[in-house]
Design a protein around this motif. Structure first.
Motif, short mmCIF file in Angstrom:
data_model
loop_
_atom_site.label_atom_id
_atom_site.label_comp_id
_atom_site.label_asym_id
_atom_site.label_seq_id
_atom_site.Cartn_x
_atom_site.Cartn_y
_atom_site.Cartn_z
N THR A 289 66.87 -15.89 51.40
CA THR A 289 65.86 -16.69 50.72
C THR A 289 66.18 -16.84 49.23
O THR A 289 67.14 -16.25 48.71
CB THR A 289 64.48 -16.02 50.87
OG1 THR A 289 64.49 -14.80 50.09
CG2 THR A 289 64.18 -15.69 52.33
N LEU A 290 65.33 -17.60 48.56
CA LEU A 290 65.50 -17.76 47.12
C LEU A 290 65.28 -16.44 46.38
O LEU A 290 65.82 -16.23 45.30
CB LEU A 290 64.52 -18.81 46.59
CG LEU A 290 64.81 -20.25 47.02
CD1 LEU A 290 63.77 -21.19 46.43
CD2 LEU A 290 66.20 -20.68 46.58
N THR A 342 67.97 -20.21 53.93
CA THR A 342 66.80 -21.03 54.22
C THR A 342 67.03 -22.46 53.70
O THR A 342 67.97 -22.72 52.94
CB THR A 342 65.54 -20.46 53.54
OG1 THR A 342 65.76 -20.47 52.11
CG2 THR A 342 65.26 -19.06 54.02
N ALA A 344 65.23 -23.99 51.54
CA ALA A 344 65.05 -23.98 50.09
C ALA A 344 66.31 -23.47 49.39
O ALA A 344 66.71 -24.01 48.34
CB ALA A 344 63.86 -23.10 49.72
N ARG A 347 68.74 -26.29 49.39
CA ARG A 347 68.37 -27.34 48.43
C ARG A 347 68.78 -26.95 47.02
O ARG A 347 69.31 -27.78 46.26
CB ARG A 347 66.86 -27.61 48.49
CG ARG A 347 66.41 -28.39 49.71
CD ARG A 347 64.99 -28.93 49.52
NE ARG A 347 64.00 -27.87 49.35
CZ ARG A 347 63.32 -27.31 50.33
NH1 ARG A 347 63.55 -27.69 51.59
NH2 ARG A 347 62.42 -26.37 50.07
N VAL A 348 68.53 -25.71 46.65
CA VAL A 348 68.91 -25.25 45.31
C VAL A 348 70.42 -25.31 45.13
O VAL A 348 70.92 -25.77 44.11
CB VAL A 348 68.39 -23.82 45.08
CG1 VAL A 348 69.05 -23.18 43.85
CG2 VAL A 348 66.87 -23.83 44.91
N LEU A 373 66.19 -23.93 40.82
CA LEU A 373 65.17 -23.15 41.50
C LEU A 373 63.76 -23.54 41.08
O LEU A 373 62.81 -23.40 41.86
CB LEU A 373 65.42 -21.66 41.24
CG LEU A 373 64.70 -20.64 42.10
CD1 LEU A 373 65.53 -19.37 42.24
CD2 LEU A 373 63.34 -20.28 41.51
N GLU A 376 61.44 -25.59 43.32
CA GLU A 376 60.82 -24.97 44.50
C GLU A 376 59.56 -24.24 44.04
O GLU A 376 59.47 -23.01 44.05
CB GLU A 376 61.81 -24.01 45.17
CG GLU A 376 63.12 -24.65 45.57
CD GLU A 376 62.94 -25.75 46.60
OE1 GLU A 376 62.03 -25.63 47.46
OE2 GLU A 376 63.71 -26.73 46.57
N ARG A 378 56.67 -23.63 45.20
CA ARG A 378 55.86 -22.79 46.09
C ARG A 378 56.53 -21.47 46.43
O ARG A 378 55.96 -20.64 47.13
CB ARG A 378 55.56 -23.55 47.38
CG ARG A 378 54.71 -24.79 47.18
CD ARG A 378 54.38 -25.44 48.52
NE ARG A 378 53.52 -26.61 48.35
CZ ARG A 378 53.07 -27.36 49.36
NH1 ARG A 378 53.39 -27.02 50.61
NH2 ARG A 378 52.30 -28.39 49.12
N SER A 379 57.73 -21.27 45.93
CA SER A 379 58.46 -20.06 46.30
C SER A 379 58.00 -18.87 45.46
O SER A 379 57.66 -19.01 44.28
CB SER A 379 59.97 -20.26 46.10
OG SER A 379 60.27 -20.36 44.72
#
Length: 404
Positions: A289-290, A342, A344, A347-348, A373, A376, A378-379
């Protein structure tokens, strides 16, 4: 009186008359007094009324001859304009304002010249790039702070032969430039269309009209200009697109700029991504994950330097990330298998090369991933950054200072 220029002249006359009587008022105060002479509340009301009542026909677009032609000129500090695009400009330099007044009194055409260095307050020929844009003035609106907002539409490229402030107004002598023949480039145009969709998605750019434009034209030069006008690039790189006169070469440059699949990645950032995967694998997480990536960024030399420049306490940030990964992601623990990034995370990673290009980095670094980052929102990673005082604005300022 036909439009606001007459009101401005009245205001100037009023100021001069009062000065002879030892009464001094500001430019804005004189405009307000003229407005009250017409029974209106303020200058903004008068300006809007006069604009609404104006019925002047649109000025014809003048054709440049092969000989040198002289036009009022506007130096631009941080914008590279392109033909067939509309730009709002905010001007305050007296020589620029006088040039705009001359243009409105004449054929409503002005040369937009791009400054080499934004810090130069009184540019001359050596301070501006050779290629500029002949533009048409569409609207001039005075602002409360004494500056002006002017709306312009780019017409075509011109080459500057002189540029100076003559009689308190910038003027430029220019000649028309030839852009060469246009050849069939359907395959390249199709590829650019596909890449530009990724580019606009990565930058959050909404350009619904551009898709219609791609469908309606096969002109390589026009397509290159329309894409270039919307790309976020350093001024020097964007000017190189403007100065590339051959339409096919310009389209090829656009194609290369949009295809970032081969853009080099710094050794530090490559190690950071591997470390993020290790953080997930060590915890037997199904996904990377991020938050795994941000934890790895705290040990990335470039990204950590920028976070420290934002006064972040990296030790506390690490503690918060470790606590989140160990306690909040127990539901993604698996018995076997390698973790997958993920959506996200991907995408980053995909956005980072575009951001590296935007700030002129020769290779993708952890700094670019850090900036990517922030989109994103909502992360938990973005939330933790905010809690530690790391914002997009502070990061951008640190990058501008050369940090990281």
């Amino acid at each position: 009186m036909r439009d606001f220029r007459d009101a401005k002249a009245m205001a100037q006359t009023l100021r001069e008359s009062l000065t002879t009587k030892a009464v001094t008022i500001s430019h804005s105060e004189s405009l307000e007094l003229v407005s009250k002479m017409f029974g209106l509340a303020d200058w903004n009301t008068l300006s809007a009324l006069l604009h609404a009542e104006r019925r002047e026909p649109a000025a014809p677009v003048a054709q440049l001859k092969t000989a040198t032609a002289l036009y009022p000129a506007v130096p631009l500090r941080d914008l590279v304009p392109f033909p067939n695009a509309t730009y709002p400009l905010f001007v305050g330099r007296e020589s620029t304002v006088q040039a705009l007044n001359q243009a409105f009194d004449g054929g409503r055409e002005v040369v937009l010249a791009i400054q080499r260095e934004a810090a130069v307050d009184d540019p001359r020929l050596s301070d501006v790039y050779e290629i500029g844009i002949l533009s048409q003035l569409l609207e001039l609106v005075p602002l409360e702070d004494g500056t002006f907002r002017v709306l312009t539409r780019g017409l075509r490229r011109v080459a500057l032969r002189s540029f100076a402030a003559e009689a308190l107004a910038y003027q430029a002598a220019v000649v028309e430039v030839s852009e060469g023949a246009v050849r069939d480039a359907r395959e390249m145009i199709r590829r650019i269309y596909q890449h530009f969709q990724d580019y606009t998605a990565a930058h959050g750019i909404l350009v619904p009209d551009l898709w219609l434009f791609f469908d309606s034209t096969r002109d390589a030069g026009q397509i290159a200009d329309n894409v270039a006008a919307r790309m976020k690039l350093p001024i020097k790189d964007k000017y190189e697109l403007l100065a590339t006169l051959d339409p096919m070469k310009r389209l090829e440059r656009i194609d290369a700029l949009l295809d970032l699949s081969q853009r080099p990645v710094s050794a530090n950032y490559a190690a950071t991504k591997r470390l993020a995967l290790e953080h997930a694998d060590r915890r037997r997480h199904q996904y990377t994950t991020l938050e795994h990536l941000l934890l790895a960024m705290t040990e990335d030399a470039n990204a950590s330097a920028v976070m420290c420049a934002c006064d972040a306490d990296l030790d506390k940030l690490r503690q918060g990330l470790v606590q989140y990964l160990d306690n909040e992601l127990k539901h993604i623990v698996i018995d076997a298998g390698r973790p997958e990034p993920t959506a996200a995370f991907k995408r980053v990673d995909q956005r980072a090369p575009f951001l590296a290009q935007e700030v002129g980095y020769p290779e993708v670094t952890g700094v670019n991933a850090l900036v990517a980052l922030f989109a994103e929102t909502r992360s938990p990673a973005a939330r933790l950054l905010a809690e530690h005082g790391v914002s997009r604005g502070r990061v951008d300022k640190a990058i501008a200072r050369g940090v990281g």
